[in-house]
Design a protein around this motif. Structure first.
Motif, PDB file in Angstrom:
ATOM      1  N   ALA A 142       0.830  -1.208   0.000  1.00 12.64           N
ATOM      2  CA  ALA A 142       0.000   0.000   0.000  1.00 12.64           C
ATOM      3  C   ALA A 142       0.862   1.255   0.000  1.00 12.64           C
ATOM      4  O   ALA A 142       0.590   2.224  -0.718  1.00 12.64           O
ATOM      5  CB  ALA A 142      -0.929  -0.005   1.213  1.00 12.64           C
ATOM      6  N   ALA A 143       1.938   1.237   0.801  1.00  9.77           N
ATOM      7  CA  ALA A 143       2.830   2.399   0.886  1.00  9.77           C
ATOM      8  C   ALA A 143       3.421   2.729  -0.480  1.00  9.77           C
ATOM      9  O   ALA A 143       3.482   3.894  -0.888  1.00  9.77           O
ATOM     10  CB  ALA A 143       3.949   2.126   1.879  1.00  9.77           C
ATOM     11  N   ALA A 144       3.859   1.692  -1.194  1.00  5.92           N
ATOM     12  CA  ALA A 144       4.455   1.896  -2.515  1.00  5.92           C
ATOM     13  C   ALA A 144       3.416   2.454  -3.481  1.00  5.92           C
ATOM     14  O   ALA A 144       3.706   3.380  -4.259  1.00  5.92           O
ATOM     15  CB  ALA A 144       5.031   0.584  -3.032  1.00  5.92           C
ATOM     16  N   CYS A 145       2.213   1.903  -3.426  1.00  7.51           N
ATOM     17  CA  CYS A 145       1.143   2.361  -4.330  1.00  7.51           C
ATOM     18  C   CYS A 145       0.788   3.823  -4.077  1.00  7.51           C
ATOM     19  O   CYS A 145       0.570   4.582  -5.027  1.00  7.51           O
ATOM     20  CB  CYS A 145      -0.106   1.489  -4.162  1.00  7.51           C
ATOM     21  SG  CYS A 145       0.143  -0.184  -4.773  1.00  7.51           S
ATOM     22  N   ILE A 146       0.729   4.207  -2.800  1.00 10.29           N
ATOM     23  CA  ILE A 146       0.408   5.602  -2.470  1.00 10.29           C
ATOM     24  C   ILE A 146       1.467   6.535  -3.047  1.00 10.29           C
ATOM     25  O   ILE A 146       1.156   7.582  -3.633  1.00 10.29           O
ATOM     26  CB  ILE A 146       0.331   5.800  -0.938  1.00 10.29           C
ATOM     27  CG1 ILE A 146      -0.856   5.032  -0.369  1.00 10.29           C
ATOM     28  CG2 ILE A 146       0.215   7.276  -0.591  1.00 10.29           C
ATOM     29  CD1 ILE A 146      -0.855   4.952   1.147  1.00 10.29           C
ATOM     30  N   ALA A 147       2.739   6.144  -2.908  1.00 12.42           N
ATOM     31  CA  ALA A 147       3.817   6.987  -3.421  1.00 12.42           C
ATOM     32  C   ALA A 147       3.736   7.094  -4.947  1.00 12.42           C
ATOM     33  O   ALA A 147       3.910   8.170  -5.526  1.00 12.42           O
ATOM     34  CB  ALA A 147       5.167   6.432  -2.979  1.00 12.42           C
ATOM     35  N   ARG A 148       3.453   5.975  -5.592  1.00 11.04           N
ATOM     36  CA  ARG A 148       3.313   5.984  -7.055  1.00 11.04           C
ATOM     37  C   ARG A 148       2.165   6.902  -7.467  1.00 11.04           C
ATOM     38  O   ARG A 148       2.275   7.674  -8.427  1.00 11.04           O
ATOM     39  CB  ARG A 148       2.997   4.556  -7.558  1.00 11.04           C
ATOM     40  CG  ARG A 148       4.210   3.643  -7.655  1.00 11.04           C
ATOM     41  CD  ARG A 148       4.778   3.490  -9.068  1.00 11.04           C
ATOM     42  NE  ARG A 148       5.432   4.649  -9.601  1.00 11.04           N
ATOM     43  CZ  ARG A 148       6.737   4.867  -9.553  1.00 11.04           C
ATOM     44  NH1 ARG A 148       7.526   4.008  -8.973  1.00 11.04           N
ATOM     45  NH2 ARG A 148       7.249   5.940 -10.102  1.00 11.04           N
ATOM     46  N   ARG A 149       1.066   6.840  -6.721  1.00 12.05           N
ATOM     47  CA  ARG A 149      -0.111   7.662  -7.035  1.00 12.05           C
ATOM     48  C   ARG A 149       0.233   9.136  -6.859  1.00 12.05           C
ATOM     49  O   ARG A 149      -0.166   9.981  -7.668  1.00 12.05           O
ATOM     50  CB  ARG A 149      -1.284   7.277  -6.134  1.00 12.05           C
ATOM     51  CG  ARG A 149      -2.620   7.787  -6.645  1.00 12.05           C
ATOM     52  CD  ARG A 149      -3.793   6.969  -6.120  1.00 12.05           C
ATOM     53  NE  ARG A 149      -4.027   7.197  -4.704  1.00 12.05           N
ATOM     54  CZ  ARG A 149      -3.992   6.232  -3.784  1.00 12.05           C
ATOM     55  NH1 ARG A 149      -3.747   4.986  -4.129  1.00 12.05           N
ATOM     56  NH2 ARG A 149      -4.205   6.515  -2.517  1.00 12.05           N
ATOM     57  N   ALA A 150       1.022   9.433  -5.832  1.00  8.88           N
ATOM     58  CA  ALA A 150       1.404  10.832  -5.586  1.00  8.88           C
ATOM     59  C   ALA A 150       2.182  11.387  -6.766  1.00  8.88           C
ATOM     60  O   ALA A 150       1.971  12.526  -7.195  1.00  8.88           O
ATOM     61  CB  ALA A 150       2.229  10.935  -4.306  1.00  8.88           C
ATOM     62  N   ILE A 151       3.078  10.576  -7.302  1.00  5.90           N
ATOM     63  CA  ILE A 151       3.878  11.017  -8.449  1.00  5.90           C
ATOM     64  C   ILE A 151       3.005  11.199  -9.678  1.00  5.90           C
ATOM     65  O   ILE A 151       3.139  12.172 -10.422  1.00  5.90           O
ATOM     66  CB  ILE A 151       5.031  10.020  -8.712  1.00  5.90           C
ATOM     67  CG1 ILE A 151       6.073  10.176  -7.613  1.00  5.90           C
ATOM     68  CG2 ILE A 151       5.634  10.226 -10.096  1.00  5.90           C
ATOM     69  CD1 ILE A 151       7.278   9.291  -7.754  1.00  5.90           C
ATOM     70  N   GLU A 152       2.114  10.246  -9.885  1.00  2.47           N
ATOM     71  CA  GLU A 152       1.172  10.323 -11.001  1.00  2.47           C
ATOM     72  C   GLU A 152       0.384  11.626 -10.937  1.00  2.47           C
ATOM     73  O   GLU A 152       0.257  12.344 -11.928  1.00  2.47           O
ATOM     74  CB  GLU A 152       0.203   9.163 -10.859  1.00  2.47           C
ATOM     75  CG  GLU A 152      -0.210   8.486 -12.147  1.00  2.47           C
ATOM     76  CD  GLU A 152      -1.018   7.245 -11.780  1.00  2.47           C
ATOM     77  OE1 GLU A 152      -2.261   7.320 -11.857  1.00  2.47           O
ATOM     78  OE2 GLU A 152      -0.396   6.239 -11.361  1.00  2.47           O
ATOM     79  N   GLN A 153      -0.151  11.929  -9.745  1.00  2.00           N
ATOM     80  CA  GLN A 153      -0.967  13.128  -9.552  1.00  2.00           C
ATOM     81  C   GLN A 153      -0.138  14.393  -9.698  1.00  2.00           C
ATOM     82  O   GLN A 153      -0.618  15.419 -10.170  1.00  2.00           O
ATOM     83  CB  GLN A 153      -1.642  13.118  -8.174  1.00  2.00           C
ATOM     84  CG  GLN A 153      -2.792  12.135  -8.102  1.00  2.00           C
ATOM     85  CD  GLN A 153      -3.439  12.114  -6.724  1.00  2.00           C
ATOM     86  OE1 GLN A 153      -3.120  12.938  -5.863  1.00  2.00           O
ATOM     87  NE2 GLN A 153      -4.331  11.174  -6.503  1.00  2.00           N
ATOM     88  N   HIS A 154       1.113  14.317  -9.278  1.00  2.72           N
ATOM     89  CA  HIS A 154       1.982  15.500  -9.353  1.00  2.72           C
ATOM     90  C   HIS A 154       2.254  15.883 -10.800  1.00  2.72           C
ATOM     91  O   HIS A 154       2.410  17.059 -11.147  1.00  2.72           O
ATOM     92  CB  HIS A 154       3.282  15.226  -8.608  1.00  2.72           C
ATOM     93  CG  HIS A 154       4.236  16.380  -8.587  1.00  2.72           C
ATOM     94  ND1 HIS A 154       4.065  17.447  -7.725  1.00  2.72           N
ATOM     95  CD2 HIS A 154       5.330  16.646  -9.317  1.00  2.72           C
ATOM     96  CE1 HIS A 154       5.034  18.315  -7.924  1.00  2.72           C
ATOM     97  NE2 HIS A 154       5.826  17.860  -8.886  1.00  2.72           N
ATOM     98  N   GLY A 155       2.341  14.848 -11.644  1.00  2.00           N
ATOM     99  CA  GLY A 155       2.407  15.088 -13.082  1.00  2.00           C
ATOM    100  C   GLY A 155       3.753  15.421 -13.678  1.00  2.00           C
ATOM    101  O   GLY A 155       3.895  15.473 -14.896  1.00  2.00           O
ATOM    102  N   GLN A 156       4.763  15.680 -12.819  1.00  2.00           N
ATOM    103  CA  GLN A 156       6.057  16.059 -13.390  1.00  2.00           C
ATOM    104  C   GLN A 156       6.920  14.822 -13.596  1.00  2.00           C
ATOM    105  O   GLN A 156       6.931  13.911 -12.782  1.00  2.00           O
ATOM    106  CB  GLN A 156       6.793  17.003 -12.429  1.00  2.00           C
ATOM    107  CG  GLN A 156       6.020  18.267 -12.160  1.00  2.00           C
ATOM    108  CD  GLN A 156       6.823  19.482 -12.582  1.00  2.00           C
ATOM    109  OE1 GLN A 156       8.021  19.394 -12.804  1.00  2.00           O
ATOM    110  NE2 GLN A 156       6.149  20.609 -12.708  1.00  2.00           N
ATOM    111  N   GLY A 157       7.682  14.797 -14.695  1.00  2.00           N
ATOM    112  CA  GLY A 157       8.476  13.628 -15.006  1.00  2.00           C
ATOM    113  C   GLY A 157       9.692  13.448 -14.128  1.00  2.00           C
ATOM    114  O   GLY A 157      10.080  14.347 -13.403  1.00  2.00           O
TER     115      GLY A 157
END
Lengths: 302, 218
Positions: A88-103
């Motif tokens: 879950a922790a890894a997924c949340i971090a991945r989602r945060a990056i996705e939402q942030h939108g910057q490469g």
């Protein structure tokens, strides 16, 4: 051999993030419980912490899994939830990056101490430790982290168990940070491991980067930095606390100002540190201040 | 073996963290009718004090501390029956209750305090670590302890020491017991703030404090 960490990290120095539990405390977490539980009970708060760091300029955000080792979770009666909490922790971090939108942003899977001590201090079994770290690394990898960050190790032997465990589970790059204290004879871990020796030992054992985090403030870590850089054949990571805590009403308070932290960290980058970030007591303000300093340095060197 | 060499060898065994050797030398002391108190003071206790000094100087670290403490504990276990025999009035031995506060599992320093106090005539009940306040107070009440020693190694747990003192007051026991506190983040000032009777930075200082509060002369 693992994937190229240097390629992942891009330009030097790479900006890591700041304290996680510090940020959770600001959102209502009280000591005694397991911060990792928030990955399933309050994921939005964990996501918000990641978002704050990404916004402040962190290139790498670290999963909320410092105490996510199965042996560490035993003490909270959560050993059976190890996989779920780390995933879950890894997924949340991945989602945060996705939402942030910057490469170009990365997720580092955090592996902290098991809470068990190897002999003579305790009676932990190295095989059991390695297995626990391996299982945690596997769960983080399955959740999609880009690399693994072993941290806050007080014993080089436990750090080696973590490194071997991680390597057993995945091909992802692995960084290893120990926590050092400055004594009359120099920098040593609580178990007496000397700074330069451990850097070499871990590099020889296959760590993709080595360094120091926690326990000490940036002013003190600045003294250790050149020693680390000189001794280590692999890139160096530095993540100090926001100074030493003072106790107020039973709570530890960190009083260092973000700009002083940023100044010290930028100095460490100039001394050759490859990755810079903060540990306990640091927050987005610290990272933002550091991002500014690093940008100014980059501007000056053009 | 020449009894005069024993304390020196005993000190060395503790310094080396050699439990087997320490036990061997403790048994030898008993077998040869050596001066047990001298073995304790000049031998084993001198050894653990040296360990403490080397720790403070950054030469010894946690593993060496633990090994020295283990060797000390083992040696004292061998000598304890003899020590007790030489103090006929057992009821006169001052009872001390010791422990590390709730939420804190550090216990080496606290155990060393117990060892040193016991070696110097006190009757020590060590409750271990992560001890709830009520358990401390219950033990003090049950034993009629004159001294309560509280250890805390974390900034986040040291407030527990103050809470135990409050509990003692609530139970009307505060005036019956001297409270001594210690542990890395603890200071004289903190001790005074929470209303403790004394503070000690290490096991030897704890012995001095215990004697001071009881009104004894060193």
């Amino acid at each position: 051999m693992s994937a190229d960490l240097a390629q992942l990290w891009g330009r030097s120095p790479v900006l890591l993030d700041g304290g996680m539990v510090t940020a959770l405390i600001a959102r209502g977490f009280t000591g005694g419980g397991s911060p990792e539980l928030w990955n399933v009970e309050r994921p939005d708060d964990v996501l918000a912490v990641h978002a704050g760091y990404l916004e402040a300029g962190s290139v790498v955000i670290q999963t909320n899994t410092f105490g996510g080792n199965g042996l560490a979770l035993l003490g909270h009666g959560l050993a059976s939830e190890m996989e779920a909490l780390n995933h879950a922790a890894a997924c949340i971090a991945r989602r945060a990056i996705e939402q942030h939108g910057q490469g170009g942003r990365l997720v580092a899977g955090n592996l902290g101490p098991s809470g068990s001590f190897l002999p003579p201090v305790g009676d932990a079994d190295p095989g059991e430790l390695t297995e626990a770290f391996s299982a945690q690394a596997a769960a983080l990898a399955a959740g999609g982290v880009d690399y693994l960050a072993i941290e806050t190790m007080t014993d080089v032997e436990e750090a080696l168990c973590a490194l071997h465990g991680a390597r057993r589970a995945t091909d992802l790059p692995v960084t290893v940070c120990l926590t050092f204290e400055k004594g009359p004879r120099g920098f040593f871990t609580m178990m007496g491991n000397p700074l330069e020796d451990t850097a070499r030992t871990l590099a020889d054992a296959g760590a993709d980067a080595v360094g120091a985090n926690c326990s000490i403030g940036s002013e003190t870590l600045l003294e250790a930095c050149p020693l680390l850089v000189a001794a280590s054949p692999v890139p160096v990571v530095v993540k100090p606390n926001a100074g030493l805590p003072e106790l107020e009403d039973g709570q530890p308070l960190y009083r260092q100002a973000p700009r002083d932290f940023a100044r010290d960290m930028a100095a460490m980058a100039r001394l050759g540190a490859r990755a810079v970030g903060g540990c306990c007591g640091t927050d987005e303000h610290f990272i933002a201040a550091l991002a500014s300093e690093l940008a100014a340095d980059a501007g000056r060197s053009e | 073996m020449d009894a005069r060499d024993l304390p020196h060898e005993q000190r060395q065994a503790i310094l080396a963290g050699d439990t087997e050797r320490a036990v061997e030398l403790a048994r030898e002391a008993l077998a040869t009718g050596a001066d047990i108190l001298a073995c304790v003071d000049d031998g084993f206790v001198a050894g653990i004090r040296e360990v403490g000094r080397l720790w403070a100087e950054g030469e010894y670290f946690l593993p060496e501390l633990v090994q020295g403490a283990e060797a000390m504990k083992a040696a004292m276990a061998v000598l304890r029956p003899e020590l007790r025999k030489s103090e006929p009035e057992r009821e006169r031995r001052t009872r001390v209750v010791l422990g590390t506060v709730q939420g804190d599992i550090h216990d080496i320093g606290k155990s060393l305090v117990g060892t040193v106090l016991e070696a110097n005539g006190f009757d020590v009940v060590d409750l271990g670590s992560d001890v709830p306040g009520e358990v401390f107070v219950d033990q003090v009440a049950q034993d009629g302890a004159r001294i309560l020693g509280l250890s805390a190694l974390l900034t986040t747990t040291m407030s527990g020491q103050g809470r135990v003192i409050e509990l003692l007051k609530e139970r009307g026991l505060r005036d019956d017991v001297f409270v001594l506190v210690g542990g890395a983040p603890v200071t004289h000032r903190f001790a005074a703030e929470i209303g403790a009777d004394g503070y000690a930075a290490n096991a030897m200082a704890a012995l001095d404090e215990a004697r001071r509060v009881l009104g004894e002369e060193r």
